[in-house]
Design an enzyme around this catalytic site. Structure first.
Site, mmCIF file in Angstrom:
data_model
loop_
_atom_site.group_PDB
_atom_site.id
_atom_site.type_symbol
_atom_site.label_atom_id
_atom_site.label_comp_id
_atom_site.label_asym_id
_atom_site.label_seq_id
_atom_site.Cartn_x
_atom_site.Cartn_y
_atom_site.Cartn_z
ATOM 1 N N CYS A 213 38.629 33.008 48.995
ATOM 2 C CA CYS A 213 39.249 34.343 48.837
ATOM 3 C C CYS A 213 40.113 34.812 49.763
ATOM 4 C CB CYS A 213 38.277 34.996 48.485
ATOM 5 S SG CYS A 213 36.842 35.149 49.587
ATOM 6 N N HIS B 52 33.106 38.350 49.954
ATOM 7 C CA HIS B 52 34.412 38.035 49.053
ATOM 8 C C HIS B 52 35.442 39.046 49.611
ATOM 9 C CE1 HIS B 52 36.806 36.764 45.640
ATOM 10 N NE2 HIS B 52 36.647 37.921 45.255
ATOM 11 N N ASP C 29 42.381 41.255 41.783
ATOM 12 C CA ASP C 29 41.532 40.094 42.628
ATOM 13 C C ASP C 29 42.238 38.883 42.456
ATOM 14 O OD1 ASP C 29 39.921 38.208 43.714
ATOM 15 O OD2 ASP C 29 37.828 39.092 43.043
#
Lengths: 303, 657
Positions: free
Chosen positions: B408, B452, B468
């Site tokens: 991520c 994350h 995201d």
């Protein structure tokens, strides 16, 4: 019955001067069917006491002087081949008697000592697979020099336990000693001493002794003593159940000697030192057994 | 009390067993050589006892002691601080074994052993540790019993039983003290700083690899209980550090000293209420669900709605949060903020800059640029992986055009880089996403593996919008959690995976118990205490009353215990003893006291000597008592009763002249 006991004590006291307490203890030991160990220095009248008691109680008496070369067969007896009958015949040793005086038991080797102690426990002799019963009553009076003397084999603790009582005679007081010195020693009188009772009467006394009442309150006290001896640290090991039983029997005899039909705590206290003195091992080894037992008595409350 | 006898082998075995348990618990906390040293010294001490070897003399012990201290100093670089002090203490205890001979030494060792055992709680207060220390404590108590008992030959099982009984008997007092001992807000004493090293969690900066490394840990970051239904996984963005500054590969938070304007927040829709139990992470931020509308006590919000505390979080804390999933953040963007949100190091990643310039030229609207980037991630061959390869000189170029495998943080940082290059204000937000629902207890477990990073871009009229980029590559990451989305899930810690259902279930049960422990035992603070007492005793109770309450309950408890202990020993005097006792107390008035070991007859004789005129009465009473007590007459017998009446009469009439 009480008269007989008093007579026994009176007669013995005439020979052993000024030792009434020890005589009573020895008698209590015999009434409680136990074996007696007398421990003291040479010349204190150990042998005389044993001899007198046997005489007064009307018992057959044998004496064995223990020496370092004494063998078990010298006490127990031996089987010898009889040529006429073409068989082994048992020749009984001095142990076949009512009273065996084992003089200076700690001079014999452990092998001989243990042969005697086995007989004491079982009241019978087994040789070549044949069991020979000893006459009744049978008891051993052993004398021993304090083990600090040179040339002795001290009895191990486990064998000391076989003796119901251990007493010491100690020096006589001045008055008794004077009388002793005035006479020619007790030995001469001993020859003329007549028995106070018969051996059957002794057996009756022993039976009657067992009937002396022991109350629950007294057993509480007795158990308190046993418990204390097991929990207190000054003893390396506490009193065994056998020691407890011995205490009870001796206290019964003591009560009987004093004309009571029941045991009181004072009886236990009176015989305690003689009964447990050789069984309790003081862990510090500093105090002697009398002091240790006195402390034990002081420490246990009468419930 | 008898003096304790010389300790022997059984005592030593108890002591060694107890200390082995304690050192076993400390094995994780202390350097391994200390455990080895203890084992060696314990064996040595055992051999001394077994073969009656001599104890090491002073000239040997002294250098060993100094060596031990030096070794600790060498290992930890200090003698102070939690680790070094406990290590030094442990080493000295192990050495002390060599001069533990008599009962006094044993008692000292036992006390030190208790202390060393309690020290394990400085390292971990997990439930299993709290229960595990009961074993050494029980063994130490058994050793104490063995050493102190006048009869040293008690069987070990009896000693163990006695010790267990003692500990059980202390449970009521422990519970009362736990519930009622006044809790003081904040810690009573400080713990040295080295106690907090090794705590894991998000960092205040981000580089490639920091979050994927964190994802390999199954450690729990926090637990969250929801007052209402738990929202969908895709709404669970737990906001942590917000990163603005790009310095090469590293992204950083804004400095506190910059005067940046608080971003405005408008919220819509329903509110989510929840409570978080945050594990200590030694950083001064809290994690809250996007977007928080209320702050926990002692916390403040930065301009970008990152929630901070004044002190680093070093103990497990619990706070309530309120969040609105629908919001509008930062209606306007100030000049300074815009500059920060567009800041880039422009002398690298030429390909990326070129692509961004292209987009900027082709697609004027910022929203289109965002979508173009997301489309690129979605449609080209990007792979979401826990084990991304290292990136080269121009990392963003390398990632976007060459390697295309990343976690991520790769996606978030490349996306923000692209946006800034294309003129769209953007920033990185790190935190946690999702979590695992524990059905036993209906709460959410969020682990480090749920860490994350995502992006926020500022769009006119919309404010800061969460984007995201990971969801473009691996939509499952956001919908169903990390274990369903990475291509190499077997790299994840077992507990974050899906493929051991029974283990997982066991674990969830265990975690529910642990959570309860954290909430009710470790988290029992002054507020909980007051809450509980109010529930039990009514609203009027105040903090100041707790001490009083504690004292009175303890005294009450002691009275009950004393009663239970003494109940069996109530002195029941039977009429016979009672009567005799009256006789004794009459004599006691003139100082004639019967000793405990004195028999009635013997005492009677002594008393008669003192009072010669009353010999007959004293003798009669003594004899009668002795007869009644010890003779064969049964107590129910009538004659016994008659004699007792006689004794009573005699004692009543007895007067000292």
């Amino acid at each position: 019955m009480q008269n007989k006991i008093n007579t026994i004590i009176a007669k013995t006291s005439k020979i052993i001067l000024g030792k009434e307490q020890q005589i009573k203890l020895a008698l209590a030991c015999i009434l409680a069917r136990g074996h007696l160990l007398i421990e003291d220095l040479p010349g204190m009248g150990k042998t005389t006491l044993a001899h007198t008691l046997a005489q007064v109680l009307g018992l057959q008496f044998q004496r064995v002087q223990f020496t370092s070369d004494l063998l078990p067969a010298d006490i127990l007896g031996v089987s010898v081949y009889d040529r006429n009958e073409a068989a082994f015949k048992f020749h009984p040793g001095p142990v076949f008697t009512n009273v065996l005086l084992a003089d200076e038991i700690n001079r014999a080797t452990p092998k001989t000592q243990s042969a005697l102690l086995e007989v004491m426990e079982e009241a019978q002799v087994t040789i070549d697979a044949v069991t020979h019963l000893l006459p009744q009553p049978f008891f051993v009076i052993a004398t021993q020099n304090p083990s600090s003397q040179i040339g002795t084999f001290a009895l191990p603790e486990s064998q000391l336990d076989r003796f119901l009582m251990r007493i010491t005679l100690d020096y006589p007081d001045a008055q008794s000693e004077r009388r002793l010195l005035q006479s020619n020693g007790g030995r001469e009188q001993l020859a003329h001493l007549s028995p106070a009772i018969t051996s059957n009467e002794l057996l009756e006394l022993q039976l009657a002794c067992q009937q002396i009442h022991v109350s629950d309150a007294l057993l509480d006290y007795l158990q308190a003593i046993l418990k204390y001896s097991r929990e207190a640290t000054q003893f390396t090991s506490g009193l065994s159940p056998r020691a407890g039983l011995s205490l009870k029997q001796c206290a019964q005899a003591w009560a009987m000697i004093h004309g009571r039909d029941h045991v009181i705590p004072e009886d236990i206290q009176a015989i305690l030192s003689s009964v447990v003195g050789h069984r309790l091992l003081n862990s510090s080894h500093l105090e002697n057994s009398t002091e240790t037992v006195a402390a034990l008595i002081r420490a246990v409350a009468i419930p | 009390m008898q003096a304790p006898s010389q300790p022997r082998m059984p005592h030593l075995l108890w002591l060694l067993f107890a200390l082995s348990c304690t050192f076993g618990l400390h094995a994780f906390n202390l350097h391994y050589w200390i455990s080895i040293a203890f084992a060696g010294l314990a064996i040595w001490r055992y051999l001394i006892e077994k073969y009656q070897w001599p104890y090491p003399p002073l000239w040997l012990r002294l250098p060993m002691t100094i060596l031990g201290g030096v070794a600790v100093l060498g290992t930890y670089g200090s003698l102070f601080g939690r680790d070094a002090s406990v290590a030094l203490f442990a080493v000295m205890i192990a050495l002390k074994l060599l001069e533990t001979r008599n009962a006094r030494d044993y008692i000292v060792m036992i006390m030190l052993g208790y202390f060393l055992t309690i020290n394990t709680l400085l390292f971990s207060q997990a439930m299993w540790v709290s229960f595990a220390i009961l074993l050494p404590i029980m063994a130490l108590t058994a050793c104490l019993i063995a050493v102190s008992h006048p009869n040293a030959t008690l069987p070990w099982a009896t000693q163990a039983k006695l010790s267990g009984k003692l500990l059980l008997q202390s449970v009521p007092i422990m519970l009362v003290l736990f519930v009622l001992f006044p809790r003081i807000p904040g810690p009573i004493w400080g713990i040295p700083h080295d106690a907090y090293k090794g705590m894991t969690g998000l960092s205040d900066s981000m580089e490639f690899g920091t979050i994927s490394d964190l994802s390999l840990s199954s450690k729990i970051a926090f637990r969250a209980e929801f007052q209402s239904a738990i929202p969908d996984n895709s709404a669970l963005y737990w906001r942590g550090p917000v990163l603005w500054h790009q310095e090469g590969r590293r992204w950083r938070m804004t400095s506190d000293t910059l005067p940046l304007k608080q971003e405005s927040l408008e919220v819509f829709g329903s509110r989510v209420d929840y409570t978080i139990t945050l594990e200590p992470h030694n950083k001064n931020w809290l994690l809250l669900l996007d977007m928080p509308i209320a702050l926990p006590a002692d916390a403040y919000a930065k301009h970008d709605l990152q929630i901070l505390t004044k002190q680093p979080v070093r103990t497990r804390i619990r706070y309530a949060g309120q969040a609105h999933p629908q919001y509008k953040l930062g209606q306007t963007l100030g000049e300074r903020e815009r500059t920060l949100a567009l800041q880039l190091l422009e002398d690298e990643n030429p390909k990326t800059l070129q692509l961004a310039a292209q987009w900027r030229k082709d697609l004027a609207a910022p929203l289109d640029i965002v979508n173009a980037a997301l489309r690129m991630f979605r449609e080209q061959e990007f792979i979401y992986t826990l084990a991304p390869p290292r990136l080269g000189e121009n990392p963003v170029d390398d990632f976007l055009f060459n390697i295309r495998r990343g976690f991520c943080e790769h996606y978030a940082s490349s996306f923000v880089y692209l946006m800034r290059a294309a003129g769209v204000p953007a920033r990185i937000v790190t935190g946690y996403q999702g979590g695992e629902i524990n059905p036993n207890g209906n709460y959410l477990i969020v682990r480090q593996s749920d860490a994350h990073a995502w992006a926020e871009v500022w769009l006119k009229d919309k404010g800061w919008v969460r984007v995201d980029p990971t969801s473009a590559v691996a939509p499952n990451r956001i919908e169903y959690g990390i274990s369903n989305s990475v291509s190499d899930a077997n790299l994840l810690p077992i507990l974050a995976r899906q493929d051991y259902p029974i283990l997982k279930k066991l674990y969830l049960n265990w975690d529910a118990i642990n959570n309860g422990w954290n909430q009710w035992v470790l988290g029992y603070d002054e507020q909980k205490q007051l809450q509980l007492l109010k529930k039990l005793l009514g609203e009027k109770i105040a903090w100041g009353d707790i001490g009083l309450l504690l004292m009175s309950v303890l005294i009450g408890l002691m009275l009950v215990i004393s009663y239970l202990l003494l109940r069996n020993k109530t002195i029941i005097l039977d009429p016979l003893r009672k009567t005799y006792q009256q006789f004794l107390s009459k004599l006691g008035k003139i100082g004639l006291v019967k000793a405990n070991h004195e028999g009635a007859i013997e005492f009677g004789e002594r008393a008669a000597q003192r009072l010669p005129e009353q010999v007959s009465e004293i003798e009669a009473i003594s004899r009668l008592y002795s007869d009644l007590q010890y003779a064969s007459l049964d107590k129910t017998d009538n004659r016994h009763q008659t004699a007792l009446q006689l004794l009573k009469q005699l004692v009543k009439n007895f007067k000292i002249n």
